[in-house]
Design a protein around this motif. Structure first.
Motif, PDB file in Angstrom:
ATOM      1  N   PHE A 165       0.791  -1.220   0.000  1.00  0.00           N
ATOM      2  CA  PHE A 165       0.000   0.000   0.000  1.00  0.00           C
ATOM      3  C   PHE A 165       0.830   1.279   0.000  1.00  0.00           C
ATOM      4  O   PHE A 165       0.531   2.225  -0.736  1.00  0.00           O
ATOM      5  CB  PHE A 165      -0.966  -0.005   1.190  1.00  0.00           C
ATOM      6  CG  PHE A 165      -1.933  -1.147   1.188  1.00  0.00           C
ATOM      7  CD1 PHE A 165      -2.725  -1.402   0.082  1.00  0.00           C
ATOM      8  CD2 PHE A 165      -2.029  -2.003   2.280  1.00  0.00           C
ATOM      9  CE1 PHE A 165      -3.616  -2.468   0.061  1.00  0.00           C
ATOM     10  CE2 PHE A 165      -2.915  -3.065   2.274  1.00  0.00           C
ATOM     11  CZ  PHE A 165      -3.710  -3.313   1.170  1.00  0.00           C
ATOM     12  N   GLU A 166       1.852   1.327   0.832  1.00  0.00           N
ATOM     13  CA  GLU A 166       2.665   2.549   0.917  1.00  0.00           C
ATOM     14  C   GLU A 166       3.404   2.818  -0.390  1.00  0.00           C
ATOM     15  O   GLU A 166       3.471   3.966  -0.858  1.00  0.00           O
ATOM     16  CB  GLU A 166       3.657   2.440   2.077  1.00  0.00           C
ATOM     17  CG  GLU A 166       2.996   2.501   3.446  1.00  0.00           C
ATOM     18  CD  GLU A 166       4.030   2.499   4.576  1.00  0.00           C
ATOM     19  OE1 GLU A 166       5.230   2.656   4.279  1.00  0.00           O
ATOM     20  OE2 GLU A 166       3.618   2.335   5.737  1.00  0.00           O
ATOM     21  N   ASP A 193      -6.009   4.642   0.140  1.00  0.00           N
ATOM     22  CA  ASP A 193      -6.335   5.158   1.478  1.00  0.00           C
ATOM     23  C   ASP A 193      -7.447   4.346   2.135  1.00  0.00           C
ATOM     24  O   ASP A 193      -7.377   4.010   3.320  1.00  0.00           O
ATOM     25  CB  ASP A 193      -6.752   6.631   1.391  1.00  0.00           C
ATOM     26  CG  ASP A 193      -5.587   7.532   1.006  1.00  0.00           C
ATOM     27  OD1 ASP A 193      -4.426   7.107   1.198  1.00  0.00           O
ATOM     28  OD2 ASP A 193      -5.831   8.643   0.511  1.00  0.00           O
ATOM     29  N   GLN A 196      -6.116   0.903   3.136  1.00  0.00           N
ATOM     30  CA  GLN A 196      -5.264   1.008   4.306  1.00  0.00           C
ATOM     31  C   GLN A 196      -6.093   1.158   5.578  1.00  0.00           C
ATOM     32  O   GLN A 196      -5.804   0.525   6.605  1.00  0.00           O
ATOM     33  CB  GLN A 196      -4.310   2.203   4.166  1.00  0.00           C
ATOM     34  CG  GLN A 196      -3.136   1.934   3.258  1.00  0.00           C
ATOM     35  CD  GLN A 196      -2.210   3.142   3.148  1.00  0.00           C
ATOM     36  OE1 GLN A 196      -2.647   4.255   2.906  1.00  0.00           O
ATOM     37  NE2 GLN A 196      -0.922   2.906   3.329  1.00  0.00           N
ATOM     38  N   GLN A 200      -6.510  -1.480   8.862  1.00  0.00           N
ATOM     39  CA  GLN A 200      -6.157  -1.031  10.217  1.00  0.00           C
ATOM     40  C   GLN A 200      -7.290  -1.290  11.219  1.00  0.00           C
ATOM     41  O   GLN A 200      -7.062  -1.268  12.428  1.00  0.00           O
ATOM     42  CB  GLN A 200      -5.823   0.467  10.185  1.00  0.00           C
ATOM     43  CG  GLN A 200      -4.507   0.759   9.496  1.00  0.00           C
ATOM     44  CD  GLN A 200      -4.294   2.251   9.265  1.00  0.00           C
ATOM     45  OE1 GLN A 200      -5.145   3.065   9.616  1.00  0.00           O
ATOM     46  NE2 GLN A 200      -3.151   2.598   8.683  1.00  0.00           N
TER      47      GLN A 200
END
Length: 201
Positions: A165-166, A193, A196, A200
Motif C-alpha cells: 500500500f505505501e 487510502d 489502508q 487497520q
C-alpha cells in the motif's frame, strides 16, 4: 577492455569483408590490443540492407510493423484475451528493441514506442494476476518516460495488487506530480487510502 587500433594499424581481409590488424591479420588480436569484431558485425548488417534511410529520418517500415503489432495486442486486450495481447505486445517490444545501430535517433523512437506498449502489457499482466510481471513492465515505463503519469499509475496498480500500500500510494503521488488533474490517479490514491483504513480496523 581491448580497443581498436588507429587506421594505419589495420588492413582488410582478402575477401574485402573484414577489418583486421595489420601485423597479424587477425580480427581480434591480443598482441596488438585490437578488436574489430563489433565493427565487422555492423558492416555485415549494413550490407544486408538493400537501401539505407536518409540520415535524419526513421525507418518507416519498422515503425509501421511495431505499431501494427501493438494494435493487434490492443485488439486482443479489448476482447479480454490477455494472454494473446501479451504475446503481441511482446513481439512489438522485441522488434522495437532490435533497431539497428545506424538508425538515427534509435533510442528516442524506442522510448516513444515502448512506453505505451509496456504500459498496456502491464495492464494485461495485471488482469491475469501476473503482478510481478505487471510491476516489471510498469517500472520500465517510468524509467523510459519518467514524466508520463500513466507509467506511475500502472506501477501503483501493480503494487496495490501486491498489497504494498505505501509503495502504491507513493507511485500514485509521483504520477500526480506530473499530472495534477488525473482523475484515475486521484481515484487510485483514494482507493489505497480506503484499503489502508480497512486493514487497520
Amino acid at each position: 577492455m581491448i580497443e581498436p587500433a588507429s587506421a594505419w594499424e589495420v588492413t582488410v581481409s582478402s575477401d574485402g569483408e573484414r577489418i583486421l590488424c595489420k601485423a597479424h591479420n587477425k580480427e581480434q588480436c591480443e598482441h596488438c590490443q585490437v578488436d574489430w569484431t563489433q565493427h565487422n558485425q555492423l558492416a555485415t548488417t549494413l550490407k544486408q540492407v538493400k537501401e539505407l534511410p536518409s540520415p535524419n529520418t526513421p525507418n518507416p517500415v519498422r515503425n509501421a510493423q511495431v505499431n501494427r503489432l501493438k494494435e493487434e495486442g490492443n485488439k486482443y486486450f479489448k476482447q479480454a484475451n490477455y494472454t494473446e495481447a501479451i504475446r503481441f505486445y511482446g513481439m512489438a517490444v522485441d522488434l522495437s528493441w532490435s533497431r539497428p545501430l545506424w538508425e538515427p535517433l534509435a533510442f528516442q523512437y524506442v522510448r516513444e514506442e515502448l512506453s505505451p506498449i509496456l504500459s498496456n502489457r502491464s495492464a494485461a499482466h495485471l488482469a491475469l494476476k501476473n503482478n510481478v510481471d505487471a510491476l516489471v513492465d510498469a517500472e520500465m515505463v517510468t524509467r523510459l518516460k519518467r514524466e508520463w503519469s500513466k507509467g506511475w499509475f500502472r506501477k501503483g496498480k501493480a503494487l496495490l495488487a501486491m498489497t504494498r500500500f505505501e509503495d502504491a500510494s507513493e507511485a500514485f503521488q509521483t504520477g500526480l506530480r506530473f499530472d495534477h488533474e488525473s482523475e484515475e490517479l486521484q481515484k487510485a490514491l483514494a482507493e489505497v487510502d480506503q484499503l489502508q483504513k480497512s486493514n487497520q480496523q
